[in-house]
Design a protein around this motif. Structure first.
Motif, mmCIF file in Angstrom:
data_model
loop_
_atom_site.group_PDB
_atom_site.id
_atom_site.type_symbol
_atom_site.label_atom_id
_atom_site.label_comp_id
_atom_site.label_asym_id
_atom_site.label_seq_id
_atom_site.Cartn_x
_atom_site.Cartn_y
_atom_site.Cartn_z
ATOM 1 N N PHE A 1 132.181 64.646 -11.709
ATOM 2 C CA PHE A 1 130.910 65.196 -11.250
ATOM 3 C C PHE A 1 130.488 64.545 -9.940
ATOM 4 O O PHE A 1 129.987 65.222 -9.029
ATOM 5 N N ASN A 2 130.706 63.217 -9.811
ATOM 6 C CA ASN A 2 130.397 62.540 -8.554
ATOM 7 C C ASN A 2 131.214 63.122 -7.410
ATOM 8 O O ASN A 2 130.708 63.322 -6.304
ATOM 9 N N SER B 1 129.831 66.486 -6.473
ATOM 10 C CA SER B 1 128.537 66.355 -5.796
ATOM 11 C C SER B 1 128.695 65.814 -4.384
ATOM 12 O O SER B 1 127.941 66.184 -3.481
ATOM 13 N N ASN C 1 125.575 57.142 -5.361
ATOM 14 C CA ASN C 1 126.039 58.314 -6.110
ATOM 15 C C ASN C 1 124.881 59.044 -6.778
ATOM 16 O O ASN C 1 124.871 60.283 -6.860
ATOM 17 N N LYS C 2 123.892 58.266 -7.284
ATOM 18 C CA LYS C 2 122.734 58.913 -7.907
ATOM 19 C C LYS C 2 121.937 59.717 -6.892
ATOM 20 O O LYS C 2 121.483 60.826 -7.183
ATOM 21 N N GLN D 1 123.177 61.075 -4.274
ATOM 22 C CA GLN D 1 124.002 62.256 -3.995
ATOM 23 C C GLN D 1 123.857 63.294 -5.100
ATOM 24 O O GLN D 1 123.718 64.491 -4.840
ATOM 25 N N ASP D 2 123.884 62.826 -6.343
ATOM 26 C CA ASP D 2 123.794 63.746 -7.484
ATOM 27 C C ASP D 2 122.437 64.447 -7.541
ATOM 28 O O ASP D 2 122.355 65.657 -7.758
#
Length: 492
Positions: free
Chosen positions: A35-36, A39, A176-177, A179-180
């Motif tokens: 998922f990362n 995204s 990453n958060k 980005q998500d």
């Protein structure tokens, strides 16, 4: 720059001995999931391009029909290139993307030219432009009928760049958060536009089908003009190869890299095409040509008082895009330093945060420097587009090279032989600007070649005076103490 003894081939071990858990550097943590990965690619692709390119494509294509065809073909072209990169990324599982592939296939000089133009100019300028777009859209609701106060746009853009640089220094997981979260926000904004357009068509809203009645009316007859529309479309898809720059931090790259690319490119092509169909249900081709902020115009025509949401959605989109550029760009510095082509201090990571703090900060600083030259950035980006496609073409040539030199190496992904014909498309994307605007193309090539004297002075020159090495060592030690970083390629 870095220590020359580090410039070893990127793929010393046979491919079958390169286990995923051993491929990454000791200092970089494999924290990115499928998922990362999706995204990051979608986050890098969907930025300000989808909100700017529709006007440019319509201007060059001339008709609604050709505009939609350009959006679909651009997505297919990007997907083919991404699939070729998936083979490269799973065969040579080193971060650095096409820089790593050109280094392995053609040696350090050509690889350095790619590293130079991408890391020093292209990426920082891109982050700056995206940050400026964020600032413009954030201020638009407060100044709908006039320009914002002087320097307010630049100040907000600078604050965004500083904030995202700090986030990327503190934690890969935080980056990453970010980005998500904004990946979800930007996709939600485009889905809102898509469903609004579908509702316009289904409900029989007056004039919703007008743009599609003579869909190929006014189509550009000139091939060169039509090809420039394709060039604008590909600009909106830029970012399809960014995950290859951080493949060492991706969990199970043999599975997750090709899956991330396939899901992302398919998703972006569908979203982009449907978004443009939706825009045409409310905006005529003439109105699109007159309004570069097509998403805002669309919102004003459909959402009434709720139209203020669109600038916010666009701002969210640009945050994710800027974060993705900083996240992947810092890794490009990191990979260049590891190969001895950037200062060795850029290989260093903080043992607690697992982030290459010096490389991240350098990316942020360069972006802030280009912010001071924001009036000239758009011209600068036009200049270096030619070098971008030269580098992509070089990576595809490397794919042909590896098909022979590593013919027996197991491949998790193998592009059909027709896919590397993508190289011909890259050649055309270099030749079209040469014919259409030779001056800008010449300037772009000169910018790329400016890396030649840098390579000669700091890398190829073996007998440098000792004081240069002493000064480099002093800066390295100071940076280590300041940011608590150590060489990621050493145990201690």
């Amino acid at each position: 720059m870095g220590k020359q003894e580090q410039s070893e081939p990127l793929n010393q071990q046979p491919a079958e001995q390169q286990h995923d858990e051993d491929v990454g550097d000791k200092g970089l943590e494999k924290s990115m999931t499928l998922f990362n990965g999706v995204s990051i690619i979608v986050g890098c692709i969907i930025g300000s391009g989808i909100f700017i390119s529709p006007t440019g494509i319509q201007a060059q294509a001339g008709s609604v029909g050709l505009s939609l065809i350009v959006w679909v073909l651009s997505g297919i072209f990007a997907a083919i290139g991404a699939y070729c990169y998936a083979e490269l990324g799973t065969l040579i599982r080193k971060s650095g993307g096409d820089y790593a592939y050109i280094m392995e296939a053609f040696g350090p000089f050509l690889a350095f030219l790619r590293l130079w133009i991408e890391s020093i100019v292209v990426r920082p300028c891109t982050a700056t432009i995206v940050a400026l777009t964020f600032a413009i859209y954030m201020l638009k609701p407060f100044y709908p009928d006039c320009d914002p106060p002087p320097l307010s746009t630049e100040l907000i853009a600078a604050l965004l760049l500083v904030l995202l640089t700090a986030v990327n220094c503190i934690s890969v997981k935080w980056a990453n958060k970010v980005q998500d979260i904004f990946f979800v926000a930007k996709v939600a904004a485009l889905i809102l536009i898509i469903f609004t357009g579908l509702w316009n068509l289904v409900s029989g809203k007056p004039q919703a089908r007008d743009s599609f009645e003579n869909i190929f009316e006014n189509t550009a007859k000139d091939f060169q003009t039509a090809s420039l529309a394709f060039y604008s479309g590909l600009f909106a898809y830029q970012g399809w190869n960014y995950l290859n720059f951080i493949v060492e931090e991706l969990q199970n790259p043999k599975r997750n890299l090709p899956l991330s690319i396939a899901i992302s490119c398919s998703l972006c092509t569908i979203i982009y095409t449907l978004t443009n169909v939706a825009l045409y249900t409310s905006i005529s081709p003439d109105e699109m040509l007159a309004s570069p902020a097509v998403a805002v115009l669309f919102a004003e025509k459909n959402y009434g008082w709720f139209a203020f949401c669109m600038p916010i959605f666009v701002a969210c989109s640009t945050i994710g895009s800027a974060n993705g550029v900083i996240l992947t760009s810092s890794r490009l510095f990191y990979c260049g330093a590891r190969e001895g082509q950037m200062p060795n201090v850029l290989t260093m990571v903080n043992k607690q945060t697992k982030t290459p703090i010096p490389a991240v900060i350098l990316t942020g600083l360069l972006s802030l420097i280009y912010l001071l030259l924001s009036n000239n950035i758009y011209s600068l980006i036009n200049y270096i587009q030619v070098s971008y496609w030269i580098a992509i073409g070089g990576a595809i040539l490397a794919l042909f090279y590896f098909r022979k030199s590593m013919s027996d190496a197991p491949r998790a992904v193998k592009a059909p032989i027709i896919f590397p014909i993508f190289f011909i498309g890259c050649v055309l994307l270099v030749l079209v600007p040469v014919l259409g605007n030779p001056k800008d193309t010449a300037i772009g090539i000169l910018i790329m070649l400016s890396g030649v004297p840098v390579y000669i002075l700091f890398i190829a020159w073996k007998g440098k005076p000792k004081f240069i090495d002493s000064l480099t060592d002093s800066v390295t030690v100071f940076t280590q103490k300041l940011f608590m970083v150590v060489d990621a390629n050493k145990e201690d």
